[in-house]
Motif scaffolding. Structure first.
Motif, PDB file in Angstrom:
ATOM      1  N   ALA A 134       0.927  -1.064   0.106  1.00  0.00           N
ATOM      2  CA  ALA A 134      -0.027   0.058   0.036  1.00  0.00           C
ATOM      3  C   ALA A 134       0.911   1.138   0.065  1.00  0.00           C
ATOM      4  CB  ALA A 134      -0.818  -0.088   1.252  1.00  0.00           C
ATOM      5  N   ALA A 137       2.277   1.643  -3.404  1.00  0.00           N
ATOM      6  CA  ALA A 137       1.492   1.874  -4.738  1.00  0.00           C
ATOM      7  C   ALA A 137       0.973   3.366  -4.377  1.00  0.00           C
ATOM      8  CB  ALA A 137       0.198   1.133  -4.485  1.00  0.00           C
ATOM      9  N   THR A 138       0.963   3.880  -3.136  1.00  0.00           N
ATOM     10  CA  THR A 138       0.445   5.142  -2.779  1.00  0.00           C
ATOM     11  C   THR A 138       1.297   6.499  -2.782  1.00  0.00           C
ATOM     12  OG1 THR A 138       0.178   5.060  -0.451  1.00  0.00           O
ATOM     13  CG2 THR A 138      -1.682   4.451  -1.770  1.00  0.00           C
ATOM     14  N   CYS A 200      -2.935   3.363   3.769  1.00  0.00           N
ATOM     15  CA  CYS A 200      -3.882   1.990   3.744  1.00  0.00           C
ATOM     16  C   CYS A 200      -4.950   2.319   4.944  1.00  0.00           C
ATOM     17  CB  CYS A 200      -3.438   0.980   3.644  1.00  0.00           C
ATOM     18  SG  CYS A 200      -2.332   0.414   5.063  1.00  0.00           S
ATOM     19  N   ASP A 224     -11.784   5.007  -1.811  1.00  0.00           N
ATOM     20  CA  ASP A 224     -11.579   5.351  -2.914  1.00  0.00           C
ATOM     21  C   ASP A 224     -11.492   6.905  -2.999  1.00  0.00           C
ATOM     22  OD1 ASP A 224     -11.807   3.035  -3.893  1.00  0.00           O
ATOM     23  OD2 ASP A 224     -13.989   2.957  -4.196  1.00  0.00           O
ATOM     24  N   CYS A 228      -6.734   5.844  -0.829  1.00  0.00           N
ATOM     25  CA  CYS A 228      -5.900   4.957  -0.102  1.00  0.00           C
ATOM     26  C   CYS A 228      -6.300   3.459  -0.245  1.00  0.00           C
ATOM     27  CB  CYS A 228      -5.797   5.249   1.419  1.00  0.00           C
ATOM     28  SG  CYS A 228      -7.630   5.391   2.168  1.00  0.00           S
ATOM     29  N   VAL A 229      -5.804   2.707   0.168  1.00  0.00           N
ATOM     30  CA  VAL A 229      -5.816   1.228  -0.035  1.00  0.00           C
ATOM     31  C   VAL A 229      -6.640   0.564   1.070  1.00  0.00           C
ATOM     32  CG1 VAL A 229      -4.512  -1.158  -0.380  1.00  0.00           C
ATOM     33  CG2 VAL A 229      -3.764   0.929  -1.362  1.00  0.00           C
ATOM     34  N   VAL A 231      -7.715  -2.596   3.162  1.00  0.00           N
ATOM     35  CA  VAL A 231      -6.885  -4.078   3.551  1.00  0.00           C
ATOM     36  C   VAL A 231      -7.956  -4.545   4.543  1.00  0.00           C
ATOM     37  CG1 VAL A 231      -4.950  -5.306   4.107  1.00  0.00           C
ATOM     38  CG2 VAL A 231      -4.657  -2.963   3.109  1.00  0.00           C
ATOM     39  N   ASP A 255      -9.141  -3.767  -1.456  1.00  0.00           N
ATOM     40  CA  ASP A 255      -8.101  -3.705  -2.183  1.00  0.00           C
ATOM     41  C   ASP A 255      -7.016  -5.199  -2.276  1.00  0.00           C
ATOM     42  OD1 ASP A 255      -8.771  -1.384  -3.716  1.00  0.00           O
ATOM     43  OD2 ASP A 255      -8.449  -0.650  -1.923  1.00  0.00           O
ATOM     44  N   GLY A 274      -5.405 -10.097  -3.472  1.00  0.00           N
ATOM     45  CA  GLY A 274      -5.899  -8.867  -3.921  1.00  0.00           C
ATOM     46  C   GLY A 274      -5.877  -8.561  -5.303  1.00  0.00           C
ATOM     47  N   ARG A 275      -6.083  -7.181  -5.606  1.00  0.00           N
ATOM     48  CA  ARG A 275      -6.179  -6.827  -6.843  1.00  0.00           C
ATOM     49  C   ARG A 275      -4.999  -7.010  -7.862  1.00  0.00           C
ATOM     50  NH1 ARG A 275      -6.968  -1.779  -8.138  1.00  0.00           N
ATOM     51  NH2 ARG A 275      -6.530  -0.525  -6.335  1.00  0.00           N
ATOM     52  N   LEU A 278      -2.515  -4.095  -7.962  1.00  0.00           N
ATOM     53  CA  LEU A 278      -1.596  -3.909  -6.808  1.00  0.00           C
ATOM     54  C   LEU A 278      -0.636  -4.855  -6.496  1.00  0.00           C
ATOM     55  CD1 LEU A 278      -4.061  -2.627  -4.255  1.00  0.00           C
ATOM     56  CD2 LEU A 278      -2.169  -1.273  -5.188  1.00  0.00           C
TER      57      LEU A 278
END
Length: 441
Positions: A134, A137-138, A200, A224, A228-229, A231, A255, A274-275, A278
């Protein structure tokens, strides 16, 4: 077993040996002898189904098996046979085994809300990998954890927030913030306060109470909106809520999610799922900066993956989740009736989803009490019930439940005497049991 003469001399000696060599006397703090009445922490010889035997020769009906991991009962034949088939085939190779493919396909078919999965050996590795992913990714540093959930990881980002924070730099702990379960407004305020800083939101999607209507969907929308992710820690809810976890039951897709405990029925296996967008950041098929997601020598050990596949098949084919709920409902009703009949219905309180029951021991003022818990556990142990919780396994029989309720009723009679005296000390026979998270030993 005679309550007044119930002694565990061999277990007591073994506990001394354990403490001489192993810090805490156990490899999990929740299994420590400080969690049990003084000198009444049985050391286990073996288990079968819903029963375990200690090295003193006593047999117990067991609850909370393996800290909720052995949900099918000990030495379940389908699981053992699946593992046995792999024993002569090797367990770990220099390249992936075909079992890894089969286990991943089985898991993703069971948890269809996930698109990719990576296996590990324990839950902490999976949750920490989710946090790392997370953050990567962010590009954000902070982790928001649900303050109402007791445990997420042995790693610094979580343990630094507990009373056992020795050895963890303050700078690390400061990057973890908390939000209350069930309160969307407070969570939104937190995300606004740390705008563009929270990587996250991590939480157990459900615990001892059902999520408020719309809550999980509201978290999905907040994540969304704030980028943020989301979890879900499904270590406990995975399989016990549904084969696809709480996300499968409540219809809210995180996610990332983490599974463990029931996944291996006692064998060491956990999963981060997860997705694809990610998860692939920890893979080889992208052009961005690499994320060191999960890389464990024993993460794909074939015996545990075979066990996990057998567990999933058993749950689906034998309707295990429904059975866990039915057994839990029978137990909860019996314990509540026994407590009420002895006049302690407001003091021994059963809580939680039927497949994941815990109990509270309250004093004469209605406050949680470790001394009263000590008294209660002591009487259960003497009656042949090992129950740090009332979490059921599918191996329990109706006779096991009825036996448990009978022992609980006897314990409640003593509990009533202690309440009348406003002092449980005479029935504790030693120091009180202690909480796991505390600053001093």
């Amino acid at each position: 077993m005679d309550t007044e003469e119930f002694l565990l001399p061999r277990s007591r000696t073994a506990n001394e040996r354990l403490h001489a060599m192993i810090p805490g006397g156990a490899h999990t703090y929740a299994k420590g002898d400080d969690q049990y009445p003084e000198d009444l922490a049985p050391v286990i010889s073996h288990g079968h189904g819903a029963h375990v035997w200690d090295i003193d020769g006593n047999r117990y009906v067991e609850y909370g098996s393996g800290l909720r991991s052995v949900s099918l009962g000990h030495a379940h034949p389908r699981v053992i046979e699946a593992v046995r088939r792999e024993l002569d085939r090797g367990s770990n190779f220099v390249r992936p085994s075909i079992v890894e493919v089969e286990a991943a396909e089985r898991f993703l078919a069971t948890v269809p809300t996930a698109e990719m999965v990576k296996f590990a050996k324990n839950g902490s590795d999976a949750t920490t990998a989710a946090v790392r992913l997370a953050r990567a990714a962010t590009g954000r540093p902070r982790v928001a954890i649900c303050a109402d959930h007791p445990f997420f990881s042995v790693d610094d980002w979580f343990i630094g927030t507990t009373p056992m924070s020795a050895g963890i730099p303050a700078a690390t702990t400061e990057l973890t913030v908390t939000f209350p379960y069930g309160d969307l407004a407070a969570t939104e305020e937190l995300l606004a306060r740390y705008e563009d800083e929270v990587a996250c939101l991590i939480l157990e999607p459900a615990t001892h109470a059902e999520p408020p209507p719309g809550y999980l969907q509201g978290l999905r929308e907040l994540a969304d909106r704030h980028g943020c992710v989301l979890v879900f820690d499904e270590m406990i809810t995975g399989f016990r809520w549904s084969e696809a976890g709480a996300q499968g039951l409540y219809g809210v897709v995180p996610d990332l999610s983490t599974f463990g405990k029931a996944l291996g029925n006692g064998f060491a296996v956990s999963a981060l799922a997860g997705r694809r967008e990610l998860m692939e950041l920890g893979g080889l098929r992208h052009s961005g900066e690499r994320v060191f997601l999960l890389s464990t020598t024993h993460g794909a050990e074939t015996h545990s993956l075979a066990a996990a596949m057998a567990v999933q098949t058993t749950y689906i084919e034998e309707g295990i989740t429904a059975r866990l709920h039915a057994l839990g409902e029978r137990l909860a009703a019996g314990v509540r009736e026994a407590a009420a009949s002895m006049g302690v219905g407001d003091h021994i309180v059963v809580r939680g989803r039927a497949s994941n029951l815990v109990f509270a021991t309250l004093d004469e003022k209605g406050q949680p009490s470790q001394p009263y818990r000590t008294l209660f556990l002591r009487r259960l142990l003497a009656g042949g019930v090992l129950a740090p919780s009332f979490v059921v396994s599918s191996a329990l029989s109706d006779a096991d439940i009825d036996r448990t309720v009978h022992v609980v009723a006897q314990a409640c009679a003593v509990y009533r005497k202690a309440l009348d005296a406003a002092d449980p000390t005479p029935w504790m026979a030693g120091r009180p049991v202690k909480p796991v998270f505390r600053p001093l030993a």
